[in-house]
Design a protein around this motif. Structure first.
Motif, PDB file in Angstrom:
ATOM      1  N   VAL A 252       0.831  -1.203   0.000  1.00 32.82           N
ATOM      2  CA  VAL A 252       0.000   0.000   0.000  1.00 32.82           C
ATOM      3  C   VAL A 252       0.865   1.253   0.000  1.00 32.82           C
ATOM      4  O   VAL A 252       0.572   2.233  -0.682  1.00 32.82           O
ATOM      5  CB  VAL A 252      -0.956   0.002   1.213  1.00 32.82           C
ATOM      6  CG1 VAL A 252      -1.637   1.359   1.353  1.00 32.82           C
ATOM      7  CG2 VAL A 252      -2.003  -1.104   1.058  1.00 32.82           C
ATOM      8  N   LEU A 253       1.970   1.221   0.767  1.00 30.90           N
ATOM      9  CA  LEU A 253       2.869   2.370   0.821  1.00 30.90           C
ATOM     10  C   LEU A 253       3.918   2.349  -0.294  1.00 30.90           C
ATOM     11  O   LEU A 253       4.614   3.346  -0.500  1.00 30.90           O
ATOM     12  CB  LEU A 253       3.577   2.430   2.181  1.00 30.90           C
ATOM     13  CG  LEU A 253       2.675   2.643   3.398  1.00 30.90           C
ATOM     14  CD1 LEU A 253       3.526   2.711   4.680  1.00 30.90           C
ATOM     15  CD2 LEU A 253       1.840   3.895   3.259  1.00 30.90           C
ATOM     16  N   GLY A 254       4.017   1.217  -0.989  1.00 28.87           N
ATOM     17  CA  GLY A 254       4.992   1.123  -2.074  1.00 28.87           C
ATOM     18  C   GLY A 254       6.418   1.023  -1.583  1.00 28.87           C
ATOM     19  O   GLY A 254       7.334   1.606  -2.183  1.00 28.87           O
ATOM     20  N   VAL A 255       6.637   0.302  -0.472  1.00 30.09           N
ATOM     21  CA  VAL A 255       7.979   0.124   0.084  1.00 30.09           C
ATOM     22  C   VAL A 255       8.259  -1.364   0.247  1.00 30.09           C
ATOM     23  O   VAL A 255       7.337  -2.179   0.288  1.00 30.09           O
ATOM     24  CB  VAL A 255       8.124   0.837   1.452  1.00 30.09           C
ATOM     25  CG1 VAL A 255       7.960   2.342   1.296  1.00 30.09           C
ATOM     26  CG2 VAL A 255       7.124   0.288   2.461  1.00 30.09           C
ATOM     27  N   SER A 256       9.520  -1.719   0.352  1.00 27.72           N
ATOM     28  CA  SER A 256       9.882  -3.118   0.547  1.00 27.72           C
ATOM     29  C   SER A 256       9.799  -3.477   2.026  1.00 27.72           C
ATOM     30  O   SER A 256       9.920  -2.615   2.904  1.00 27.72           O
ATOM     31  CB  SER A 256      11.299  -3.381   0.035  1.00 27.72           C
ATOM     32  OG  SER A 256      12.252  -2.643   0.792  1.00 27.72           O
ATOM     33  N   GLN A 257       9.605  -4.755   2.299  1.00 23.34           N
ATOM     34  CA  GLN A 257       9.452  -5.204   3.679  1.00 23.34           C
ATOM     35  C   GLN A 257      10.740  -5.075   4.491  1.00 23.34           C
ATOM     36  O   GLN A 257      10.677  -5.047   5.724  1.00 23.34           O
ATOM     37  CB  GLN A 257       8.960  -6.655   3.698  1.00 23.34           C
ATOM     38  CG  GLN A 257       7.563  -6.826   3.130  1.00 23.34           C
ATOM     39  CD  GLN A 257       7.005  -8.207   3.363  1.00 23.34           C
ATOM     40  OE1 GLN A 257       7.518  -8.987   4.157  1.00 23.34           O
ATOM     41  NE2 GLN A 257       5.928  -8.534   2.644  1.00 23.34           N
ATOM     42  N   ASP A 258      11.867  -5.000   3.831  1.00 22.34           N
ATOM     43  CA  ASP A 258      13.129  -4.878   4.564  1.00 22.34           C
ATOM     44  C   ASP A 258      13.613  -3.423   4.649  1.00 22.34           C
ATOM     45  O   ASP A 258      14.740  -3.161   5.076  1.00 22.34           O
ATOM     46  CB  ASP A 258      14.211  -5.755   3.936  1.00 22.34           C
ATOM     47  CG  ASP A 258      14.455  -5.428   2.463  1.00 22.34           C
ATOM     48  OD1 ASP A 258      13.764  -4.531   1.925  1.00 22.34           O
ATOM     49  OD2 ASP A 258      15.329  -6.077   1.855  1.00 22.34           O
ATOM     50  N   ALA A 259      12.760  -2.481   4.276  1.00 20.53           N
ATOM     51  CA  ALA A 259      13.136  -1.067   4.371  1.00 20.53           C
ATOM     52  C   ALA A 259      13.220  -0.637   5.830  1.00 20.53           C
ATOM     53  O   ALA A 259      12.527  -1.169   6.700  1.00 20.53           O
ATOM     54  CB  ALA A 259      12.102  -0.199   3.636  1.00 20.53           C
ATOM     55  N   GLU A 260      14.082   0.332   6.099  1.00 18.76           N
ATOM     56  CA  GLU A 260      14.205   0.877   7.443  1.00 18.76           C
ATOM     57  C   GLU A 260      12.924   1.619   7.818  1.00 18.76           C
ATOM     58  O   GLU A 260      12.280   2.242   6.963  1.00 18.76           O
ATOM     59  CB  GLU A 260      15.390   1.835   7.518  1.00 18.76           C
ATOM     60  CG  GLU A 260      16.753   1.189   7.287  1.00 18.76           C
ATOM     61  CD  GLU A 260      17.156   0.290   8.450  1.00 18.76           C
ATOM     62  OE1 GLU A 260      16.639   0.494   9.564  1.00 18.76           O
ATOM     63  OE2 GLU A 260      17.990  -0.612   8.220  1.00 18.76           O
TER      64      GLU A 260
END
Length: 226
Positions: free
Chosen positions: A166-174
């Motif tokens: 939904v936010l367009g980020v990867s799961q391993d992002a800080e």
């Protein structure tokens, strides 16, 4: 002058022989940019509504919901929708012209896609032909695939409603980077920002569902990290 009067003037110019490129060229700057945005959703929405083989009352109603059409403007809005639906030009031609009109305004392309998804889901069914249609439009718009999937996740029940998607980020992002992305989306979704990039005031309610979804996604990620 009502936005629908201005839109009718633009559509009439097309009927009188002006090309889509010529009409859109006049609509590049505010306040006419809002006319271009509305025509874009009308044209693509009308054509997409036939992608599953029929135009339903629900789909027409959904279009009216997107733009919060005043009663005095209903006849003009219906005329514009019907003209776009009957136009023999293919949806790819419209999408390509719209891509050129809004250039690299990626937020505006997201606004357009959200309006189209709202119409696609109006009858409660996400037809495979609609999926093909929307994915092709996103390709013509040169949208980031992650942003497209994030929009799809918010609208299509069968799509994986992953807060990271939904936010367009990867799961391993800080977490700090995720927070930065969330704040960016909140700013982008503010009605003033949408109007500034050409979304007509009649359509800013598109932001409500998006704002709820991105805030819920952030709360879910942030809560899990606490």
């Amino acid at each position: 002058m009502s936005i629908w009067t201005r839109i009718n003037d633009a559509i009439e110019a097309l009927r009188q022989g002006e090309s889509l490129a010529e009409v859109f060229e006049r609509l590049r700057t505010p306040p006419e940019r809002s006319v271009a945005f509305t025509i874009a959703v009308i044209a693509l929405g009308a054509k997409m509504a036939k992608a599953d083989g029929q135009v339903t009352r629900d789909e027409v109603t959904a279009f009216r919901e997107v733009f919060q059409i005043a009663k005095d403007d209903e006849a003009g809005a219906a005329r514009v929708f019907n003209l776009a639906r009957q136009d023999v030009a293919g949806f790819e031609e419209y999408a390509q012209r719209i891509r050129g009109l809004f250039a690299d305004d990626h937020a505006c392309f997201c606004d357009l896609m959200e309006g189209l998804f709202h119409i696609a889901m109006a009858d409660g069914t996400y037809h495979p032909n609609e999926d093909v249609f929307l994915e092709r439009v996103s390709e013509i718009f040169e949208m980031n695939p992650a942003r497209y999937q994030a929009i799809k996740a918010r609208f299509v029940p069968d799509a994986e409603l992953d807060p990271y998607a939904v936010l367009g980020v990867s799961q391993d992002a800080e977490l700090a980077d995720i927070r930065k992305k969330w704040r960016e989306l909140v700013r982008e979704t503010h009605p003033d920002a949408m109007i500034a990039r050409g979304v007509p005031e009649e359509a800013v309610l598109l932001a409500e569902k998006k704002m709820i979804a991105i805030n819920q996604a952030w709360d879910q990620i942030n809560g899990a990290a606490a």
